[in-house]
Design an enzyme around this catalytic site. Structure first.
Site, short mmCIF file in Angstrom:
data_model
loop_
_atom_site.label_atom_id
_atom_site.label_comp_id
_atom_site.label_asym_id
_atom_site.label_seq_id
_atom_site.Cartn_x
_atom_site.Cartn_y
_atom_site.Cartn_z
N TYR A 195 -2.28 -1.23 10.84
CA TYR A 195 -2.53 -1.86 9.54
C TYR A 195 -1.42 -1.49 8.56
CZ TYR A 195 -3.82 -1.54 4.67
OH TYR A 195 -3.74 -1.57 3.30
N LYS B 273 2.07 -3.59 6.57
CA LYS B 273 2.51 -3.60 5.15
C LYS B 273 4.01 -3.28 5.08
CE LYS B 273 -1.44 -4.55 3.27
NZ LYS B 273 -1.64 -5.89 2.68
N SER C 31 0.83 -1.21 0.00
CA SER C 31 0.00 0.00 0.00
C SER C 31 0.86 1.25 0.00
CB SER C 31 -0.85 -0.02 1.27
OG SER C 31 -1.42 1.25 1.50
C1 UD1 Z 1 -6.91 4.53 3.53
C2 UD1 Z 1 -5.86 4.18 4.54
C3 UD1 Z 1 -4.74 3.43 3.86
C4 UD1 Z 1 -5.29 2.22 3.12
C5 UD1 Z 1 -6.34 2.68 2.13
C6 UD1 Z 1 -6.99 1.53 1.39
C7 UD1 Z 1 -5.91 5.90 6.31
C8 UD1 Z 1 -5.19 7.02 6.95
N1 UD1 Z 1 -5.35 5.36 5.22
O1 UD1 Z 1 -6.33 5.43 2.61
O2 UD1 Z 1 -3.82 3.02 4.84
O3 UD1 Z 1 -4.25 1.55 2.46
O4 UD1 Z 1 -7.37 3.39 2.83
O5 UD1 Z 1 -7.92 0.87 2.17
O6 UD1 Z 1 -7.00 5.52 6.72
N2 UD1 Z 1 -12.73 10.67 3.40
C9 UD1 Z 1 -13.77 11.49 3.80
N3 UD1 Z 1 -14.88 10.93 4.32
C10 UD1 Z 1 -15.02 9.57 4.47
C11 UD1 Z 1 -13.97 8.73 4.05
C12 UD1 Z 1 -12.83 9.33 3.53
O7 UD1 Z 1 -13.68 12.72 3.69
O8 UD1 Z 1 -16.06 9.12 4.98
C13 UD1 Z 1 -11.53 11.28 2.81
C14 UD1 Z 1 -10.28 11.02 3.62
O9 UD1 Z 1 -10.07 12.05 4.53
C15 UD1 Z 1 -9.21 10.99 2.53
C16 UD1 Z 1 -9.94 10.52 1.26
O10 UD1 Z 1 -11.33 10.68 1.54
O11 UD1 Z 1 -8.74 12.27 2.29
C17 UD1 Z 1 -9.67 9.08 0.93
O12 UD1 Z 1 -9.92 8.30 2.10
P1 UD1 Z 1 -9.89 6.71 2.08
O13 UD1 Z 1 -10.76 6.19 0.99
O14 UD1 Z 1 -10.19 6.25 3.47
O15 UD1 Z 1 -8.41 6.35 1.67
P2 UD1 Z 1 -7.02 6.80 2.34
O16 UD1 Z 1 -7.22 7.50 3.62
O17 UD1 Z 1 -6.23 7.49 1.29
#
Ligand code: UD1
Length: 342
Positions: free
Chosen positions: A152, A156, A127
């Site tokens: 998690y 990795k 990841s």
């Molecule tokens: C997350 C994990 C990462 C993992 C990846 C795949 C964290 C910090 N990182 O990545 O380790 O490998 O998922 O499963 O959790 N967001 C919102 N509202 C939500 C959900 C997300 O605003 O309800 C935003 C988050 O702040 C982020 C973006 O959407 O900026 C993407 O989030 P997400 O899909 O959870 O992925 P990552 O955080 O990049």
């Protein structure tokens, strides 16, 4: 004779899409899965799509003896693709030992069984989280790794270090680690896709579940980041594009094309999109309004992540094929199909 590939976690989201690509490229697939976050129904769906039912063994890879026995029975396999792992970031913060135990015991048992049976190819599902908060963008494979925020993520990083150490000791083992950025979307058949258990952690399933009415509203975690619109930027990649890269990685190992015994490739599109970009594209693709609210930042979120994919393009001959709107439509089609009770 078809080449045999063992796929651990082959009933899961990325695993199942990869199994389909392997079958379609004429590989025999053996799936090892404990169904802790997936179902056997996926096997029927893979059969529907490919006309081939992959062999399936229900096994907990934390069990060393059972793992060794299964690998011995399939010692003619050319490679192992390791997807089996827990992946919920928040849960891993609550239950770190469960994550270290599950993700690392199973990895160590798999690697032990693999080396004992002289299966010499290993592909690891990694990841972008291993890069932590990057110092410069785009992120290349040379960028420094950092201790990830979550247990998690740390599994990795540690896993890659374990593989690296093993490779240095084992002259015959070849491995490729694929560092995924943000996988979204589903198979075009609408038969397989992401099945988050409970409340989704990730952005895309949260958006689609909100749009179908399962969730009331999307919380956008902060709009005060140093980005163009204040929301964090990520590199979203279609799961089928991702799956195809695994087939190319298998080929590279089987054909002995590696330049060194442990290679690492980023898998993204090279394009960064903010959370608001994703919401806007979703609204455009679906011609609807999404209910959302800006709230506080989520702990551990990084402002900006996107990949350099030059290396994977040049060495693996892989490139992503889907636009952002296509990826979002794919996630949406899957969600609608899941909720189609008619
Ligand atoms: C997350 C994990 C990462 C993992 C990846 C795949 C964290 C910090 N990182 O990545 O380790 O490998 O998922 O499963 O959790 N967001 C919102 N509202 C939500 C959900 C997300 O605003 O309800 C935003 C988050 O702040 C982020 C973006 O959407 O900026 C993407 O989030 P997400 O899909 O959870 O992925 P990552 O955080 O990049």
């Amino acid at each position: 004779m078809k080449n045999k590939i063992i796929v651990t976690g082959g009933c899961g989201y990325i695993g199942s899409h990869t199994v389909i690509e392997l079958i379609e490229n004429n590989y025999t697939v053996i799936i090892l899965d404990d169904l802790s976050n997936s179902t056997e129904e996926t096997l029927h769906r893979i059969e529907k799509i490919t006309n081939v039912k992959p062999s399936f063994i229900n096994i907990d890879l934390k069990d060393e003896l059972k793992t060794k026995k299964v690998f011995k029975e399939h010692k003619d396999a050319k490679a192992v693709i390791n997807f089996a792992a827990h992946k919920a970031v928040g849960e891993s913060v609550q239950k770190p030992l469960m994550y270290y135990k599950n993700n690392l015991y199973s990895l160590i048992n798999t690697l032990t069984a693999l080396t004992e049976n002289t299966i010499n190819g290993f592909i690891f599902s990694s990841s972008a989280t291993v890069y932590g908060t990057p110092k410069s963008l785009p992120i290349t494979e040379q960028s420094k790794t950092q201790r990830p925020f979550s247990p998690y993520g740390n599994t990795k990083k540690i896993a890659e270090e374990i593989i690296d150490d093993l490779i240095k000791s084992e002259t015959n083992l070849s491995a490729i680690s694929l560092r995924y950025f943000n996988p979204i979307g589903a198979h075009e058949s609408g038969l397989i896709g992401e099945l988050p258990s409970g409340i989704p952690n990730n952005l895309m399933p949260y958006i689609t579940q909100t749009a179908v009415g399962i969730r009331e509203k999307l919380m956008v975690y902060g709009n005060d980041y140093p980005t163009k619109d204040g929301t964090p930027i990520r590199d979203y990649i279609h799961v089928v594009d991702l799956a195809k890269a695994h087939v190319l990685a298998v080929e590279r190992i089987i054909k002995n094309q590696q330049e060194k015994p442990f290679e690492i490739f980023n898998l993204g599109t090279g394009n960064g999109f903010s959370v608001l970009d994703i919401i806007n594209s979703f609204e455009e693709v679906t011609n609807s309004k999404l209910n959302y609210e800006i709230t506080d930042r989520r702990a551990g979120d990084v402002p900006k992540l996107f990949a350099s994919i030059d290396l994977v393009k040049n060495k693996l001959g892989w490139k992503p094929s889907k636009s952002l709107n296509e990826m979002i439509k794919s996630s949406w089609d899957w969600e609608r199909k899941l909720n189609d009770k008619s």
